[in-house]
Design an enzyme around this catalytic site. Structure first.
Site, PDB file in Angstrom:
ATOM      1  N   HIS A 160     -47.985   3.271  59.214  1.00  0.00           N
ATOM      2  CA  HIS A 160     -47.481   3.365  57.838  1.00  0.00           C
ATOM      3  C   HIS A 160     -48.246   2.408  56.915  1.00  0.00           C
ATOM      4  O   HIS A 160     -48.791   2.820  55.884  1.00  0.00           O
ATOM      5  CB  HIS A 160     -45.982   3.035  57.833  1.00  0.00           C
ATOM      6  CG  HIS A 160     -45.358   3.022  56.475  1.00  0.00           C
ATOM      7  ND1 HIS A 160     -44.533   4.024  56.027  1.00  0.00           N
ATOM      8  CD2 HIS A 160     -45.449   2.151  55.439  1.00  0.00           C
ATOM      9  CE1 HIS A 160     -44.143   3.765  54.796  1.00  0.00           C
ATOM     10  NE2 HIS A 160     -44.690   2.626  54.415  1.00  0.00           N
ATOM     11  N   GLU A 161     -48.287   1.143  57.322  1.00  0.00           N
ATOM     12  CA  GLU A 161     -48.956   0.161  56.464  1.00  0.00           C
ATOM     13  C   GLU A 161     -50.446   0.473  56.333  1.00  0.00           C
ATOM     14  O   GLU A 161     -51.047   0.261  55.285  1.00  0.00           O
ATOM     15  CB  GLU A 161     -48.727  -1.261  56.983  1.00  0.00           C
ATOM     16  CG  GLU A 161     -47.255  -1.692  56.999  1.00  0.00           C
ATOM     17  CD  GLU A 161     -46.519  -1.432  55.689  1.00  0.00           C
ATOM     18  OE1 GLU A 161     -47.162  -1.425  54.622  1.00  0.00           O
ATOM     19  OE2 GLU A 161     -45.289  -1.209  55.738  1.00  0.00           O
TER      20      GLU A 161
ATOM     21  N   HIS B  86     -51.069   2.861  53.516  1.00  0.00           N
ATOM     22  CA  HIS B  86     -51.221   2.172  52.221  1.00  0.00           C
ATOM     23  C   HIS B  86     -52.600   1.540  52.134  1.00  0.00           C
ATOM     24  O   HIS B  86     -53.261   1.600  51.095  1.00  0.00           O
ATOM     25  CB  HIS B  86     -50.176   1.058  52.084  1.00  0.00           C
ATOM     26  CG  HIS B  86     -48.786   1.536  51.866  1.00  0.00           C
ATOM     27  ND1 HIS B  86     -48.451   2.394  50.849  1.00  0.00           N
ATOM     28  CD2 HIS B  86     -47.626   1.265  52.525  1.00  0.00           C
ATOM     29  CE1 HIS B  86     -47.135   2.619  50.888  1.00  0.00           C
ATOM     30  NE2 HIS B  86     -46.615   1.962  51.904  1.00  0.00           N
TER      31      HIS B  86
ATOM     32  N   HIS C 273     -55.271   4.028  51.367  1.00  0.00           N
ATOM     33  CA  HIS C 273     -55.172   4.443  49.965  1.00  0.00           C
ATOM     34  C   HIS C 273     -55.886   3.407  49.078  1.00  0.00           C
ATOM     35  O   HIS C 273     -56.585   3.751  48.136  1.00  0.00           O
ATOM     36  CB  HIS C 273     -53.686   4.514  49.591  1.00  0.00           C
ATOM     37  CG  HIS C 273     -53.370   5.418  48.446  1.00  0.00           C
ATOM     38  ND1 HIS C 273     -52.101   5.539  47.936  1.00  0.00           N
ATOM     39  CD2 HIS C 273     -54.126   6.256  47.706  1.00  0.00           C
ATOM     40  CE1 HIS C 273     -52.106   6.405  46.937  1.00  0.00           C
ATOM     41  NE2 HIS C 273     -53.329   6.856  46.778  1.00  0.00           N
TER      42      HIS C 273
HETATM   43 ZN   LIG Z   1     -44.646   1.817  52.484  1.00  0.00          ZN
END
Ligand SMILES: [Zn+2]
Length: 700
Positions: free
Chosen positions: A484-485, A488, A491
């Site tokens: 998940h991290e 980010h 991105h």
């Molecule tokens: Zn998040």
């Protein structure tokens, strides 16, 4: 020598000097940078010679504020990962100056006016879409920053901002202090029946660090959650559940000394100030203010979305709960299942139904293998390489890496990141990605590459019986968090935008920002991916098919209850900032109870004060924005479905193209265009909720 060269916080020539930065550097550096930034603002305010252009106005302003943002980013980061009394003191001393500066900037009428001139100029039409968006965003933010207010109200607006920033800091300090302060020492090993060995080893090490004999637990997640999940002794579960559920609240006093960190007043005060801010800006509620720059259009629309999801999830949640109650009664002898039994009974039911335990799974996920597997996946999907790199760090556990891409002109640096994986005292809880530096094309024509902080709170490696350090074993949840991290991080780092304000995650609508992160989580369930990132800690064997099938069958275990829980948090947040009147007799607890009575299937005990450590909305920028997780999950699930469709259609070339398209249309463009446009460019249509429901085992 001047301060410019002796203060490491003022050294912008390369990576942050974490090896040299000390608390005493903060005040002089921040004061200097604020002076510089103010001087640049004064220049930018001066009437333009000729017309206002991007180059004579936006560029110099951005240059001056970027340094302040970066230096404060370093201080802020250190304060979150290496909290010490000295650092905290200097952070608190300087934070009001920072808030004051940004608030002033946000209200600066001369600058606002210049942006308006730029917007109205003939030149505007010739700006790139990214630059146009920056100008439009700036105009919007000026309005939201109170730039159109009359002088007196403007002053009040600034006070409100400063007060809110202080309250948020106090809120998270209370949570951290209450978390750090709590210690539960167990001296009889029999009381730890059911707990996995590595959890016991960590607790033993914690006791030793404090010069005690026995096993010591804290309210840090990797310490208290295994008790709730595994401890056979019900009183022990209840004890730690109560301590955690009353953390930083007035109820903390009943069980320990925690009442001095009570957040009740901070919450009430924050809600009042936000309401006042909204009224000053002529919005109906703070939720309306919060949604102005977001993808969702109105609070009503968000509430409708959440209530719809609650309705769809409810039958599944009721079924989940009925099964759990029956199991607890029949198999565990727990006739009156309580909040502190839920994780325990769930774990036992999961073990029975799917015949595996979280602990068994964990043995296949040693940290080095997981991290290498993740890097391998990223390299394959997005055609980059990840290699260890050197940088000064704030703690010996922190590692640093570089991402490169090879092209026609050789290998090119794309971005870099710090990886700080383990929980430790003085480190804030949870996992997050933060930007240390954003991508931009400098005036010198050089690309400034992005840098990210990736921070988690996983169990650190512990020594075995012979004193040899063993790699950390990650739970599957921790692996998912890591992915998940990294979503980010990708991105932020794989952006190709040259304009700082909309490169990477900058300028992305808040409720769309979880798209890449939640998207990445899906890979933690792919057989091929798992084969590449698992190795049993003893045998080295990858995850066996039989265990994988069981995990997959268990994937949507209690997904009805979990969905409802997230919807409940989102609705509490939304209503607190939409139709809750902070100046009335109604209390926050009343509202929390009301939402729970209406939507929850499992109502927590009356002493539960989860909102007192709900940092997302009281200290983390998610106010009237917690719904973003579910909102973005609609987008991420639907985006991932494109990959599933490519695999179904034969994979290969099609899958490669899908990866490239995701990079091009979502990651690379960052905030340079509306998220809905990016989504449609990737998917060829508007998002639908079907994939989200399907991924959660629900019917659409
Ligand atoms: Zn998040």
């Amino acid at each position: 020598m001047t301060t410019e060269t002796t203060n490491p916080l003022l050294d912008f020539s390369g990576l942050p000097r974490f090896d040299l930065i000390r608390p005493e550097h903060v005040t002089p550096a921040i004061e200097q940078l604020i002076l510089d930034a103010r001087a640049a603002v004064r220049q930018a305010e001066a009437p333009a010679q000729g017309s206002v252009t991007w180059d004579n106005f936006v560029v110099p302003l951005e240059e001056a504020t970027e340094r302040l943002g970066r230096a404060w980013g370093v201080v802020n980061h250190l304060n979150h990962v290496m909290d010490t009394p000295e650092l905290r003191a200097t952070y608190n001393e300087n934070q009001p100056k920072i808030t004051e500066f940004w608030t002033e900037l946000g209200q600066n009428e001369a600058l606002f006016d210049k942006y308006k001139q730029l917007r109205a100029s003939a030149d505007f039409a010739n700006l790139s879409p990214a630059r146009k968006r920056i100008v439009e965003n700036a105009l919007r933010d000026f309005r939201l920053g109170g730039a159109e207010l009359p002088e007196k109200q403007k002053e009040r607006f600034a006070e409100i901002q400063e007060e809110q920033a202080k309250l948020s800091t106090r809120f998270s300090e209370n949570v951290l202090d209450a978390t750090n302060d709590y210690k539960l020492l167990v001296t009889d090993e029999a009381d730890l029946s059911g707990l996995p060995d590595d959890v016991k080893a960590a607790a033993r090490a914690a006791a030793e660090r404090d010069g005690k004999t026995g096993w010591q637990f804290s309210l840090h997640f990797p310490s208290y959650f295994p008790i709730l999940q595994f401890a056979d002794k019900r009183e022990l579960r209840e004890q730690i559940y109560r301590a955690n559920a009353t953390k930083a609240s007035e109820m903390g006093a009943v069980f320990s000394e925690l009442e001095k960190w009570d957040n009740t007043g901070n919450i009430a005060q924050l809600l009042k100030l936000r309401d006042e801010e909204a009224k000053l800006l002529d919005f109906r509620s703070f939720a309306h203010v919060s949604l102005e720059p977001k993808m969702a259009e109105t609070p009503e629309h968000v509430i409708e979305f959440l209530e719809d999801l609650a309705r769809r999830a409810r039958p599944y949640a009721e079924k989940d709960l009925a099964e759990l109650r029956a199991f607890a009664k029949d198999e565990l002898g727990i006739a009156d299942m309580q909040a502190w039994d839920v994780a325990y009974a769930s774990e036992k039911l999961r073990e029975k139904r799917y015949a595996f335990s979280a602990q068994e799974v964990k043995e296949y996920f040693p940290e080095p293998k997981v991290v290498a597997g993740l890097f391998g996946l990223i390299s394959k999907l997005f055609d980059v390489t990840i290699a260890p790199d050197d940088a000064p760090v704030w703690h010996p556990d922190v590692r640093f890496f570089r991402i490169e891409k090879s092209g026609h002109s050789g290998t090119q640096l794309v971005g870099q990141f710090y990886l700080d994986l383990y929980a430790r005292p003085g480190k804030g809880q949870g996992a997050w990605m933060d930007d240390a530096r954003g991508r931009r094309l400098t005036t010198g024509g050089i690309v400034q590459t992005p840098i990210a902080y990736l921070t988690c709170n996983f169990t650190p490696p512990v020594a075995d019986m012979n004193g040899k350090l063993q790699p950390s074993l990650f739970t599957h949840d921790e692996v998912t968090t890591l992915f998940h991290e990294f979503g980010h991080g990708l991105h932020h780092m794989l952006t190709e935008v040259d304009e700082l304000s909309v490169s990477g995650i900058s300028g992305v609508e808040w409720d769309a920002v979880e798209l890449p992160s939640q998207f990445m989580e899906n890979f933690c369930w792919e057989w091929d991916v798992l084969q590449g990132m698992t190795a049993h800690v003893k045998t080295g064997e990858p995850l066996p098919r039989a265990l994988y099938d069981k995990m997959l069958a268990a994937k949507n275990f209690q997904s009805g209850m979990q969905t409802l829980r997230q919807v409940e948090f989102s609705l509490i947040d939304m209503h607190l900032h939409y139709d809750f009147d902070p100046n009335s007799q109604q209390t926050v607890q009343n509202l929390v109870d009301e939402v729970r009575n209406k939507f929850s299937v499992l109502i927590p005990p009356s002493f539960n004060r989860f909102q007192h450590s709900f940092g997302h909305i009281f200290a983390g920028g998610y106010a009237a924005g917690y719904y973003s997780y579910k909102w973005a999950e609609v987008l991420s699930a639907d985006a991932y479905a494109a990959f599933e469709e490519a695999v179904e259609a034969g994979g290969g070339q099609l899958l490669d193209e899908t990866g490239k398209r995701f990079h091009r249309e979502i990651l690379a463009v960052g905030g340079s265009r509306p998220a809905l446009e990016s989504f449609k460019a990737f998917r060829g249509r508007e998002p639908t909720i079907d994939a989200l429901l399907r991924h959660n085992g629900m019917q659409s």
